[in-house]
Scaffold this active site. Structure first.
Site, PDB file in Angstrom:
ATOM      1  N   ALA A   2       0.840  -1.196   0.000  1.00 39.21           N
ATOM      2  CA  ALA A   2       0.000   0.000   0.000  1.00 39.21           C
ATOM      3  C   ALA A   2       0.879   1.252   0.000  1.00 39.21           C
ATOM      4  CB  ALA A   2      -0.906  -0.018   1.226  1.00 39.21           C
ATOM      5  N   GLU A  30     -21.713  -1.808   9.157  1.00 35.10           N
ATOM      6  CA  GLU A  30     -20.602  -2.755   9.036  1.00 35.10           C
ATOM      7  C   GLU A  30     -20.631  -3.776  10.167  1.00 35.10           C
ATOM      8  OE1 GLU A  30     -18.975  -2.957   6.354  1.00 35.10           O
ATOM      9  OE2 GLU A  30     -19.644  -1.037   5.525  1.00 35.10           O
ATOM     10  N   LYS A  72       7.973   1.392   0.341  1.00 40.75           N
ATOM     11  CA  LYS A  72       8.520   0.722  -0.841  1.00 40.75           C
ATOM     12  C   LYS A  72       9.735   1.473  -1.382  1.00 40.75           C
ATOM     13  CE  LYS A  72       4.508   0.890  -2.982  1.00 40.75           C
ATOM     14  NZ  LYS A  72       3.658   1.429  -1.901  1.00 40.75           N
ATOM     15  N   THR A  73       9.565   2.790  -1.553  1.00 41.12           N
ATOM     16  CA  THR A  73      10.674   3.591  -2.052  1.00 41.12           C
ATOM     17  C   THR A  73      11.844   3.558  -1.079  1.00 41.12           C
ATOM     18  OG1 THR A  73       8.972   5.035  -2.940  1.00 41.12           O
ATOM     19  CG2 THR A  73      11.225   5.821  -3.047  1.00 41.12           C
TER      20      THR A  73
HETATM   21  P1  ADP Z   1       5.897   4.184  -0.596  1.00 40.29           P
HETATM   22  O1  ADP Z   1       6.982   4.255  -1.584  1.00 40.29           O
HETATM   23  O2  ADP Z   1       5.546   2.787  -0.203  1.00 40.29           O
HETATM   24  O3  ADP Z   1       4.671   4.973  -0.944  1.00 40.29           O
HETATM   25  P2  ADP Z   1       7.785   5.613   0.988  1.00 40.29           P
HETATM   26  O4  ADP Z   1       8.912   4.675   0.939  1.00 40.29           O
HETATM   27  O5  ADP Z   1       7.835   6.772   0.057  1.00 40.29           O
HETATM   28  O6  ADP Z   1       6.427   4.845   0.761  1.00 40.29           O
HETATM   29  O7  ADP Z   1       7.622   6.128   2.464  1.00 40.29           O
HETATM   30  C1  ADP Z   1       7.491   7.486   2.777  1.00 40.29           C
HETATM   31  C2  ADP Z   1       8.183   7.810   4.085  1.00 40.29           C
HETATM   32  O8  ADP Z   1       7.552   7.161   5.157  1.00 40.29           O
HETATM   33  C3  ADP Z   1       9.608   7.352   4.142  1.00 40.29           C
HETATM   34  O9  ADP Z   1      10.469   8.302   3.612  1.00 40.29           O
HETATM   35  C4  ADP Z   1       9.843   7.143   5.628  1.00 40.29           C
HETATM   36  O10 ADP Z   1      10.157   8.360   6.253  1.00 40.29           O
HETATM   37  C5  ADP Z   1       8.497   6.719   6.109  1.00 40.29           C
HETATM   38  N1  ADP Z   1       8.416   5.258   6.208  1.00 40.29           N
HETATM   39  C6  ADP Z   1       7.610   4.466   5.483  1.00 40.29           C
HETATM   40  N2  ADP Z   1       7.769   3.178   5.826  1.00 40.29           N
HETATM   41  C7  ADP Z   1       8.705   3.144   6.780  1.00 40.29           C
HETATM   42  C8  ADP Z   1       9.306   2.102   7.538  1.00 40.29           C
HETATM   43  N3  ADP Z   1       8.970   0.828   7.367  1.00 40.29           N
HETATM   44  N4  ADP Z   1      10.247   2.423   8.439  1.00 40.29           N
HETATM   45  C9  ADP Z   1      10.591   3.714   8.624  1.00 40.29           C
HETATM   46  N5  ADP Z   1      10.071   4.734   7.950  1.00 40.29           N
HETATM   47  C10 ADP Z   1       9.119   4.474   7.034  1.00 40.29           C
HETATM   48 ZN    ZN Z   2     -22.796  -3.095   3.356  1.00 43.03          ZN
END
Ligand code: ADP
Ligand code: ZN
Length: 641
Positions: A213, A435, A218-219
């Site tokens: 999600a 719900e 992911k990034t």
């Molecule tokens: P996605 O690519 O899945 O949309 P991002 O990797 O861009 O999410 O996450 C955005 C920010 O949220 C990251 O830069 C970080 O600061 C924070 N974050 C998200 N997931 C984590 C995690 N598992 N641990 C630490 N920080 C996280």
């Molecule tokens: Zn319903």
């Protein structure tokens, strides 16, 4: 007409207009054009001093005083600015055998001139036309072929490839998603020691797809891989590939890989892969060509390099199910890493990680914050920590306190809700009961799929909340009783609203639609009606085309049968509604408790649901199950997140 033809048409219309404008500008003011008769008058009056004669015109110097008014611009092509510089007048030539004699008589100095008409016409008309055609053909090639680069290199200059040579993100910056992290640690090893794996003939993966999600990290994970392996990180979003002009996206893909080759070993990261990797033919007829070309180019490039080149492609998506299967084939994105939203422990770890930067007061309990933020992903949690810090700073506190965190949670929650829709209190209450009704009926029917999650956070259009059920096993055959249970679950929401408010809301419309479909199918397809007997009454194959017409008109069954079908559907409905009403009246205490818990927590997972139900049962129903407790009771049971 397709885009190309449109473009060509407008291009040439524009070019022609432009050239006309240039021509009329170059030919300058047309003031000094003289009528031939006026010229004759001038000549006879002895005012002409000098004349130059060409095939078309006479030009020369003369005393024009008194004649300015009769200068006539409508007498043919105007003299050019250059001509007027050296001459006072220009006259279009008229066949006049006596001209030379007259000139001689007036003692005018005259001479002829051979005009290089060919060259000037060439310069003023043909050369610009040639230039326009040249530019046009360039456009055409780039638009159509997809092999020639992009339109005037738009693709190159605007493709935002973010190249980060050195990343200081490591796996230590990623918390709460341990399984995904472990899988990617292996990938880092591939990048660092490729020879170790190749020595034994192993094939190193080229593409890793991270599924999760938005905001789950992911990034961040992809960056951590690059940071750990100490290789450059090239990132680009899938939606940036797909542009208006066909072929631009494909050109960008080529650019991207060309850059990557120069930087190898490196990681290419494509965010939102689904934007360009949608299964071919899934989305309507618009804009397909460009996306397909881009996708094909990506596939070609992925097939075209081998791991020796040291390029690893990572991609992220939250909708893996719509990806083109070709992307997932071996040799492409054949490694899949799934990231789930963090659980309570994971959330606490993420909060701790981000809170490390802050000065945190002694009363701050991050475990409690984690408990309150069920369903939040890493990005939300990072956001909460930041909000809390900002709030504390605003009020000049020495450290961030627990109430800052509480406020921050509310704020982030509000923001998340606003993104979709804000519900008022009554609406929320209705949705919560609705719900809870679905969930409770599902839990009281032995064959219904188990409820895994209930939520009243609006998602997308139309769905104000959801009750997610997970089948315990794959099912290919459903028995009559099981279908009835499904029908009950579908009606659970609506009946709950009726019980609590005495009326139903529009929110149940989708349920009703699905319930009606199910009941009709039971009667007409599965032969499950005693009244109509075991016969299939519609032709399923033709349904799509013929569904506009009433069934009776399609000649499949008589008007009377149609009536019977309606009766049967109504009977199934009525009976189901009655059963559900009994269940929910019976379990009214649980219904209310569940709805309250939903209002409080917004999402409830299975564990919490079971705990809540057993608590309420323990408190209000000490007798054997099935005993009717008709008096509705308000029970609020605290549940852990
Ligand atoms: P996605 O690519 O899945 O949309 P991002 O990797 O861009 O999410 O996450 C955005 C920010 O949220 C990251 O830069 C970080 O600061 C924070 N974050 C998200 N997931 C984590 C995690 N598992 N641990 C630490 N920080 C996280
Ligand atoms: Zn319903």
């Amino acid at each position: 007409m397709d885009t190309k033809q449109h473009f060509s048409l407008w291009y040439f219309v524009g070019a022609a207009l432009l050239m006309l404008a240039i021509q009329s500008f170059l030919s300058g003011p047309s003031q000094q054009l003289l009528a031939y008769s006026d010229f004759e008058t001038l000549l006879q009056a002895g005012k002409v001093k000098e004349v130059t004669i060409t095939d078309e015109k006479l030009s020369g110097t003369a005393d024009l005083t008194g004649l300015k008014d009769s200068l006539n611009p409508a007498l043919g092509q105007a003299p050019s600015a250059a001509e007027l510089k050296n001459h006072d007048f220009v006259v279009a030539r008229v066949p006049d055998a006596n001209l030379v004699a007259e000139l001689q008589a007036a003692k005018v100095k005259f001479s002829g001139r051979i005009e290089n008409r060919g060259l000037s016409t060439l310069i003023s008309w043909i050369a610009p036309a040639l230039i326009f055609v040249l530019i046009w053909s360039l456009f055409m090639r780039r638009m159509g072929g997809g092999q020639m680069g992009s339109v005037m290199d738009v693709g190159k200059s605007r493709a935002k490839v973010y190249v980060q040579k050195k990343l200081d993100v490591t796996f230590a910056d990623v918390e709460g998603i341990d399984e995904a992290k472990e899988e990617l640690m292996e990938v880092v090893d591939f990048l660092k020691n490729p020879d170790r794996y190749r020595r034994l003939g192993g094939q190193i993966p080229k593409g890793v797809l991270i599924v999760g999600a938005p905001g789950t990290g992911k990034t961040l994970l992809a960056k951590a891989v690059a940071g750990e392996a100490k290789v450059p990180f090239l990132s680009l979003s899938g939606s940036e590939f797909v542009e208006m002009f066909v072929g631009v996206g494909a050109a960008r893909v080529r650019d991207l890989f060309a850059q990557a080759e120069k930087l190898a070993p490196c990681i290419i990261f494509i965010d939102e892969l689904d934007a360009l990797g949608k299964a071919r033919g899934v989305s309507g007829p618009t804009g397909n060509e460009e996306r397909e070309q881009t996708l094909n180019q990506l596939l070609v490039q992925m097939d075209g390099f081998d791991m020796r080149s040291g390029i690893l492609i990572m991609a992220a998506t939250n909708r893996p199910e719509i990806l083109d299967p070709a992307l997932l084939r071996p040799g492409r994105f054949d490694r899949h890493v799934a990231i789930d939203p963090p659980d309570i422990k994971g959330r606490e770890k993420i909060l701790r990680l981000h809170a490390k930067r802050l000065t945190v007061g002694p009363d701050v309990d991050l475990a409690a914050v984690a408990a309150k933020t069920a369903g939040f992903v890493g990005a939300d949690l990072a956001n909460i920590v930041n909000e809390a810090a900002l709030r504390a700073a605003r009020t000049n506190k020495a450290s961030v306190e627990m109430n800052d965190f509480d406020e921050a949670i509310d704020r982030v929650v509000a923001g998340l809700e606003k993104k979709n829709r804000v519900m008022n209190a009554t609406e929320k209450d209705t949705v919560a009961h609705h719900e809870a009704g679905h969930a409770l009926v599902a839990e009281s029917r032995p064959t219904a799929d188990k409820v895994t999650k209930i939520s009243i956070i609006p998602r997308g259009i139309g769905a104000l909340g959801f009750t997610r059920q997970l089948p315990t096993e794959d099912r290919y055959l459903l028995k009559y009783g099981e279908l009835l249970d499904r029908l009950d679950v579908l009606l659970g929401g609506r009946v709950a609203e009726q019980l609590v408010y005495g009326e139903v809301s529009t929110g149940a419309q989708n349920d009703l639609q699905r319930a009606t479909d199910l009941a009709r199918h039971m009667v007409t397809q599965y032969g499950m009606s005693a009244l109509l007997g075991p016969a299939t009454l519609t032709n399923t194959g033709a349904q799509v085309l013929l569904s506009e017409m009433p069934a009776a008109m399609r000649g499949e069954y008589s008007e009377r049968t149609a009536q019977s079908i309606d009766e049967e559907v109504r009977r199934l409905f009525g009976e189901a509604e009655q059963r559900v009403r009994t269940t929910l009246t019976d379990r009214r205490a649980e219904l209310d408790a569940l709805a309250n818990a939903l209002l409080q927590h917004e999402t409830i997972e299975r564990g919490a649901l079971l705990e809540l139900l057993s608590q309420v049962q323990g408190a209000t129903r000490p007798s054997a199950p099935g005993t009717s407790t008709n008096a509705p009771r308000q029970v609020t049971a605290p549940i852990p997140a």
